[in-house]
Write a protein that holds these residues in place. Structure first.
Motif, PDB file in Angstrom:
ATOM      1  N   THR A 237     -10.307 -10.008  -9.554  1.00 30.05           N
ATOM      2  CA  THR A 237     -10.828 -10.415 -10.868  1.00 30.05           C
ATOM      3  C   THR A 237     -11.942 -11.201 -10.586  1.00 30.05           C
ATOM      4  OG1 THR A 237      -8.578 -10.678 -11.700  1.00 30.05           O
ATOM      5  CG2 THR A 237     -10.174 -11.575 -13.002  1.00 30.05           C
ATOM      6  N   LEU A 238     -11.941 -12.138  -9.834  1.00 24.51           N
ATOM      7  CA  LEU A 238     -13.221 -12.940  -9.581  1.00 24.51           C
ATOM      8  C   LEU A 238     -14.484 -12.093  -9.247  1.00 24.51           C
ATOM      9  CD1 LEU A 238     -14.451 -15.712  -9.668  1.00 24.51           C
ATOM     10  CD2 LEU A 238     -13.927 -16.082  -7.161  1.00 24.51           C
ATOM     11  N   VAL A 239     -14.364 -11.119  -8.301  1.00 20.48           N
ATOM     12  CA  VAL A 239     -15.270 -10.289  -7.996  1.00 20.48           C
ATOM     13  C   VAL A 239     -15.673  -9.123  -8.964  1.00 20.48           C
ATOM     14  CG1 VAL A 239     -15.678  -8.186  -6.136  1.00 20.48           C
ATOM     15  CG2 VAL A 239     -14.564 -10.245  -5.561  1.00 20.48           C
TER      16      VAL A 239
ATOM     17  N   GLY B 127     -22.811  -1.534  -4.871  1.00 22.68           N
ATOM     18  CA  GLY B 127     -22.213  -0.409  -4.351  1.00 22.68           C
ATOM     19  C   GLY B 127     -20.828  -1.151  -4.088  1.00 22.68           C
ATOM     20  N   LEU B 128     -20.231  -0.566  -3.065  1.00 24.36           N
ATOM     21  CA  LEU B 128     -18.864  -0.856  -2.722  1.00 24.36           C
ATOM     22  C   LEU B 128     -18.347  -2.201  -2.406  1.00 24.36           C
ATOM     23  CD1 LEU B 128     -15.936   0.690  -2.795  1.00 24.36           C
ATOM     24  CD2 LEU B 128     -16.516   1.279  -0.422  1.00 24.36           C
ATOM     25  N   THR B 129     -17.489  -2.920  -2.977  1.00 23.57           N
ATOM     26  CA  THR B 129     -16.902  -4.228  -2.463  1.00 23.57           C
ATOM     27  C   THR B 129     -15.451  -4.166  -1.894  1.00 23.57           C
ATOM     28  OG1 THR B 129     -18.243  -5.331  -4.135  1.00 23.57           O
ATOM     29  CG2 THR B 129     -16.354  -6.596  -3.045  1.00 23.57           C
ATOM     30  N   LEU B 130     -15.390  -4.471  -0.916  1.00 23.92           N
ATOM     31  CA  LEU B 130     -13.860  -4.308   0.048  1.00 23.92           C
ATOM     32  C   LEU B 130     -13.304  -5.695  -0.217  1.00 23.92           C
ATOM     33  CD1 LEU B 130     -14.869  -2.382   3.234  1.00 23.92           C
ATOM     34  CD2 LEU B 130     -14.031  -1.358   1.206  1.00 23.92           C
ATOM     35  N   ILE B 131     -11.964  -5.529  -0.414  1.00 26.98           N
ATOM     36  CA  ILE B 131     -11.047  -6.746  -0.630  1.00 26.98           C
ATOM     37  C   ILE B 131      -9.726  -6.577   0.219  1.00 26.98           C
ATOM     38  CG2 ILE B 131      -9.678  -7.727  -2.256  1.00 26.98           C
ATOM     39  CD1 ILE B 131     -11.757  -7.399  -4.391  1.00 26.98           C
ATOM     40  N   ASP B 132      -9.711  -7.235   1.169  1.00 27.79           N
ATOM     41  CA  ASP B 132      -8.578  -7.367   2.025  1.00 27.79           C
ATOM     42  C   ASP B 132      -7.309  -7.188   1.388  1.00 27.79           C
ATOM     43  OD1 ASP B 132     -10.325  -7.258   4.276  1.00 27.79           O
ATOM     44  OD2 ASP B 132      -9.962  -9.230   4.607  1.00 27.79           O
ATOM     45  N   VAL B 133      -6.105  -6.480   1.763  1.00 22.10           N
ATOM     46  CA  VAL B 133      -4.871  -6.411   1.254  1.00 22.10           C
ATOM     47  C   VAL B 133      -4.009  -6.615   2.319  1.00 22.10           C
ATOM     48  CG1 VAL B 133      -5.304  -4.973  -0.557  1.00 22.10           C
ATOM     49  CG2 VAL B 133      -4.639  -3.804   1.640  1.00 22.10           C
ATOM     50  N   GLU B 134      -2.732  -6.802   2.240  1.00 18.24           N
ATOM     51  CA  GLU B 134      -1.688  -7.102   3.307  1.00 18.24           C
ATOM     52  C   GLU B 134      -0.582  -6.343   3.183  1.00 18.24           C
ATOM     53  OE1 GLU B 134       1.036 -10.901   4.933  1.00 18.24           O
ATOM     54  OE2 GLU B 134      -0.426 -10.993   3.199  1.00 18.24           O
ATOM     55  N   LEU B 135      -0.158  -5.513   4.141  1.00 21.49           N
ATOM     56  CA  LEU B 135       1.024  -4.627   4.174  1.00 21.49           C
ATOM     57  C   LEU B 135       2.242  -5.636   4.483  1.00 21.49           C
ATOM     58  CD1 LEU B 135       2.525  -2.045   4.249  1.00 21.49           C
ATOM     59  CD2 LEU B 135       2.193  -2.005   6.730  1.00 21.49           C
ATOM     60  N   VAL B 136       3.192  -5.610   3.692  1.00 23.17           N
ATOM     61  CA  VAL B 136       4.455  -6.593   3.583  1.00 23.17           C
ATOM     62  C   VAL B 136       5.785  -5.709   3.799  1.00 23.17           C
ATOM     63  CG1 VAL B 136       6.026  -8.253   2.631  1.00 23.17           C
ATOM     64  CG2 VAL B 136       3.419  -8.058   1.886  1.00 23.17           C
ATOM     65  N   VAL B 137       6.020  -5.426   5.177  1.00 24.04           N
ATOM     66  CA  VAL B 137       7.046  -4.661   5.422  1.00 24.04           C
ATOM     67  C   VAL B 137       8.471  -4.995   5.353  1.00 24.04           C
ATOM     68  CG1 VAL B 137       7.917  -3.194   7.458  1.00 24.04           C
ATOM     69  CG2 VAL B 137       5.367  -3.694   7.338  1.00 24.04           C
ATOM     70  N   ARG B 138       9.338  -4.271   4.609  1.00 20.19           N
ATOM     71  CA  ARG B 138      10.702  -4.690   4.221  1.00 20.19           C
ATOM     72  C   ARG B 138      11.398  -3.354   4.578  1.00 20.19           C
ATOM     73  NH1 ARG B 138       7.915  -7.192  -0.846  1.00 20.19           N
ATOM     74  NH2 ARG B 138       7.839  -9.358  -0.053  1.00 20.19           N
ATOM     75  N   ALA B 139      12.719  -3.635   4.323  1.00 16.08           N
ATOM     76  CA  ALA B 139      13.697  -2.578   4.740  1.00 16.08           C
ATOM     77  C   ALA B 139      13.557  -1.229   4.009  1.00 16.08           C
ATOM     78  CB  ALA B 139      15.195  -3.077   4.484  1.00 16.08           C
ATOM     79  N   SER B 140      12.781  -1.051   3.030  1.00 15.23           N
ATOM     80  CA  SER B 140      12.936   0.249   2.380  1.00 15.23           C
ATOM     81  C   SER B 140      12.051   1.227   2.886  1.00 15.23           C
ATOM     82  CB  SER B 140      12.077   0.145   0.938  1.00 15.23           C
ATOM     83  OG  SER B 140      10.699  -0.128   1.094  1.00 15.23           O
ATOM     84  N   THR B 141      11.306   0.825   4.183  1.00 19.22           N
ATOM     85  CA  THR B 141      10.641   1.800   5.154  1.00 19.22           C
ATOM     86  C   THR B 141      11.353   2.027   6.289  1.00 19.22           C
ATOM     87  OG1 THR B 141       9.025   0.044   5.643  1.00 19.22           O
ATOM     88  CG2 THR B 141       8.312   1.821   3.912  1.00 19.22           C
ATOM     89  N   GLY B 142      12.599   1.671   6.480  1.00 19.73           N
ATOM     90  CA  GLY B 142      13.422   1.993   7.400  1.00 19.73           C
ATOM     91  C   GLY B 142      13.176   0.955   8.540  1.00 19.73           C
TER      92      GLY B 142
END
Length: 105
Positions: free
Chosen positions: A57-59, A77-92
């Motif tokens: 939102t700020l960007v 142009g393009l602005t990249l914003i880091d995300v985080e993968l949160v691994v839980r049981a639904s992906t085995g």
């Protein structure tokens, strides 16, 4: 596997999969996006992408203000914003609670 654009949608899909006798994390992998509180609370905790909405939102606000005050300046142009993968049981993956808590930091 199934990836939904929001955890809420993944929860709905998951409910229907369970009603059809499909085991989430075993028969099908399921993931969402936005790491809403529902993701952890589901019977099979949902793997998701944690997205920093406040930073996004700020960007967006900053870019919009710059464009409005200096319309002659080219789009940055393009602005990249880091995300985080949160691994839980639904992906085995059986994630120990300590690792899941560390991922939330």
């Amino acid at each position: 596997g199934i990836v939904c654009k929001m955890d809420h949608y993944a929860a709905i899909v998951g409910r229907h999969l369970v009603e059809m006798g499909i085991k989430i994390g075993q028969d099908v992998l399921l993931a969402g996006f936005d790491d809403q509180p529902i993701a952890e609370a589901l019977p099979v905790p949902l793997t998701t992408i944690r997205f920093p909405i406040d930073l996004f939102t700020l960007v967006c606000y900053d870019r919009l203000l710059k464009q409005m005050s200096h319309p002659e300046t080219p789009d940055p142009g393009l602005t990249l914003i880091d995300v985080e993968l949160v691994v839980r049981a639904s992906t085995g993956v059986d994630v120990p609670q300590e690792q899941e808590a560390a991922a939330a930091v």
